[in-house]
Design a protein around this motif. Structure first.
Motif, PDB file in Angstrom:
ATOM      1  N   GLU A   1       0.826  -1.198   0.000  1.00  0.00           N
ATOM      2  CA  GLU A   1       0.000   0.000   0.000  1.00  0.00           C
ATOM      3  C   GLU A   1       0.867   1.257   0.000  1.00  0.00           C
ATOM      4  N   ALA A   2       1.957   1.244   0.769  1.00  0.00           N
ATOM      5  CA  ALA A   2       2.859   2.394   0.814  1.00  0.00           C
ATOM      6  C   ALA A   2       3.501   2.618  -0.542  1.00  0.00           C
ATOM      7  N   ALA A   3       3.887   1.551  -1.224  1.00  0.00           N
ATOM      8  CA  ALA A   3       4.497   1.681  -2.545  1.00  0.00           C
ATOM      9  C   ALA A   3       3.511   2.271  -3.542  1.00  0.00           C
ATOM     10  N   ALA A   4       2.257   1.865  -3.443  1.00  0.00           N
ATOM     11  CA  ALA A   4       1.242   2.389  -4.351  1.00  0.00           C
ATOM     12  C   ALA A   4       0.976   3.865  -4.089  1.00  0.00           C
ATOM     13  N   ALA A   5       1.127   4.306  -2.836  1.00  0.00           N
ATOM     14  CA  ALA A   5       0.846   5.692  -2.471  1.00  0.00           C
ATOM     15  C   ALA A   5       2.030   6.619  -2.733  1.00  0.00           C
ATOM     16  N   ALA A   6       3.247   6.081  -2.880  1.00  0.00           N
ATOM     17  CA  ALA A   6       4.434   6.906  -3.060  1.00  0.00           C
ATOM     18  C   ALA A   6       4.428   7.557  -4.438  1.00  0.00           C
ATOM     19  N   MET A   7       4.947   8.772  -4.492  1.00  0.00           N
ATOM     20  CA  MET A   7       5.134   9.461  -5.773  1.00  0.00           C
ATOM     21  C   MET A   7       6.407   8.915  -6.413  1.00  0.00           C
ATOM     22  N   TYR A   8       6.412   8.794  -7.732  1.00  0.00           N
ATOM     23  CA  TYR A   8       7.594   8.354  -8.460  1.00  0.00           C
ATOM     24  C   TYR A   8       8.225   9.544  -9.167  1.00  0.00           C
ATOM     25  N   TYR A   9       9.564   9.579  -9.155  1.00  0.00           N
ATOM     26  CA  TYR A   9      10.322  10.681  -9.739  1.00  0.00           C
ATOM     27  C   TYR A   9      11.415  10.113 -10.633  1.00  0.00           C
ATOM     28  N   ARG A  10      11.753  10.856 -11.685  1.00  0.00           N
ATOM     29  CA  ARG A  10      12.799  10.429 -12.618  1.00  0.00           C
ATOM     30  C   ARG A  10      14.183  10.774 -12.080  1.00  0.00           C
TER      31      ARG A  10
ATOM     32  N   PHE B   1       9.746   7.486  -0.335  1.00  0.00           N
ATOM     33  CA  PHE B   1       8.905   7.177   0.814  1.00  0.00           C
ATOM     34  C   PHE B   1       9.074   8.201   1.927  1.00  0.00           C
ATOM     35  N   CYS B   2      10.319   8.651   2.116  1.00  0.00           N
ATOM     36  CA  CYS B   2      10.621   9.683   3.100  1.00  0.00           C
ATOM     37  C   CYS B   2      11.986  10.260   2.747  1.00  0.00           C
ATOM     38  N   GLN B   3      12.354  11.331   3.417  1.00  0.00           N
ATOM     39  CA  GLN B   3      13.639  11.970   3.160  1.00  0.00           C
ATOM     40  C   GLN B   3      14.314  12.308   4.482  1.00  0.00           C
TER      41      GLN B   3
ATOM     42  N   ASN C   1      14.735   8.260   0.589  1.00  0.00           N
ATOM     43  CA  ASN C   1      14.585   6.844   0.904  1.00  0.00           C
ATOM     44  C   ASN C   1      13.700   6.235  -0.172  1.00  0.00           C
ATOM     45  N   ILE C   2      14.267   5.298  -0.966  1.00  0.00           N
ATOM     46  CA  ILE C   2      13.526   4.718  -2.084  1.00  0.00           C
ATOM     47  C   ILE C   2      13.151   3.258  -1.843  1.00  0.00           C
TER      48      ILE C   2
ATOM     49  N   ASP D   1      19.231  13.425  -3.236  1.00  0.00           N
ATOM     50  CA  ASP D   1      18.150  14.146  -3.912  1.00  0.00           C
ATOM     51  C   ASP D   1      18.663  14.957  -5.100  1.00  0.00           C
ATOM     52  N   THR D   2      19.959  15.199  -5.161  1.00  0.00           N
ATOM     53  CA  THR D   2      20.529  15.972  -6.267  1.00  0.00           C
ATOM     54  C   THR D   2      20.536  15.195  -7.577  1.00  0.00           C
ATOM     55  N   TYR D   3      20.209  13.916  -7.536  1.00  0.00           N
ATOM     56  CA  TYR D   3      20.120  13.093  -8.740  1.00  0.00           C
ATOM     57  C   TYR D   3      18.684  12.718  -9.091  1.00  0.00           C
ATOM     58  N   VAL D   4      17.722  13.273  -8.361  1.00  0.00           N
ATOM     59  CA  VAL D   4      16.315  12.953  -8.573  1.00  0.00           C
ATOM     60  C   VAL D   4      15.553  14.239  -8.872  1.00  0.00           C
ATOM     61  N   LYS D   5      14.809  14.242  -9.973  1.00  0.00           N
ATOM     62  CA  LYS D   5      14.077  15.448 -10.370  1.00  0.00           C
ATOM     63  C   LYS D   5      12.745  15.521  -9.621  1.00  0.00           C
ATOM     64  N   THR D   6      12.781  16.214  -8.478  1.00  0.00           N
ATOM     65  CA  THR D   6      11.565  16.356  -7.664  1.00  0.00           C
ATOM     66  C   THR D   6      10.849  17.667  -7.937  1.00  0.00           C
ATOM     67  N   GLY D   7      11.526  18.613  -8.593  1.00  0.00           N
ATOM     68  CA  GLY D   7      10.931  19.918  -8.847  1.00  0.00           C
ATOM     69  C   GLY D   7      11.050  20.857  -7.651  1.00  0.00           C
ATOM     70  N   SER D   8      11.861  20.468  -6.663  1.00  0.00           N
ATOM     71  CA  SER D   8      12.006  21.268  -5.446  1.00  0.00           C
ATOM     72  C   SER D   8      13.433  21.167  -4.923  1.00  0.00           C
TER      73      SER D   8
END
Length: 104
Positions: free
Chosen positions: A18-27, A59-61, A79-80, A88-95
């Motif tokens: 359920e947690a995996a389904a609720a998590a946002m995915y980022y490139r 899932f969290c940071q 945390n993936i 986080d500098t290698y993940v495009k979160t937009g923030s």
């Protein structure tokens, strides 16, 4: 407990699913095979390497070692998965800040 009640409970997804389904995915940044580490810093061991064009759930940071990457310089680590962190500098979160709850 009735048999129907038991089978209904056993067919429910586990909390981690359920947690995996609720998590946002980022490139992940294009052109990078990103090291996944066991903790929030480069001193932690590499547990796997993400392939090019990967997408990851966050899932969290948590704060950790400051790292410079294609999306700037930050001490935020994502945390993936269980025992899996990427800068986080290698993940495009937009923030430049946190986009998920802080890890406990």
């Amino acid at each position: 407990m009735a048999v129907d009640e038991q089978s209904a409970q056993s067919s429910r997804p586990s909390q981690s699913v359920e947690a995996a389904a609720a998590a946002m995915y980022y490139r992940v940044a294009p052109g990078y095979n990103v090291n996944v580490r066991s903790g929030p810093g480069t001193q932690y061991r590499v547990v796997r390497v993400l392939p090019l064009s990967a997408q990851v759930p966050i899932f969290c940071q948590k704060p950790g070692e400051t790292v410079a990457g294609p999306y700037g310089t930050s001490r935020v680590w994502d945390n993936i998965g269980v025992g899996e962190y990427v800068s986080d500098t290698y993940v495009k979160t937009g923030s430049d800040g946190y986009v998920a709850p802080r890890c406990a």
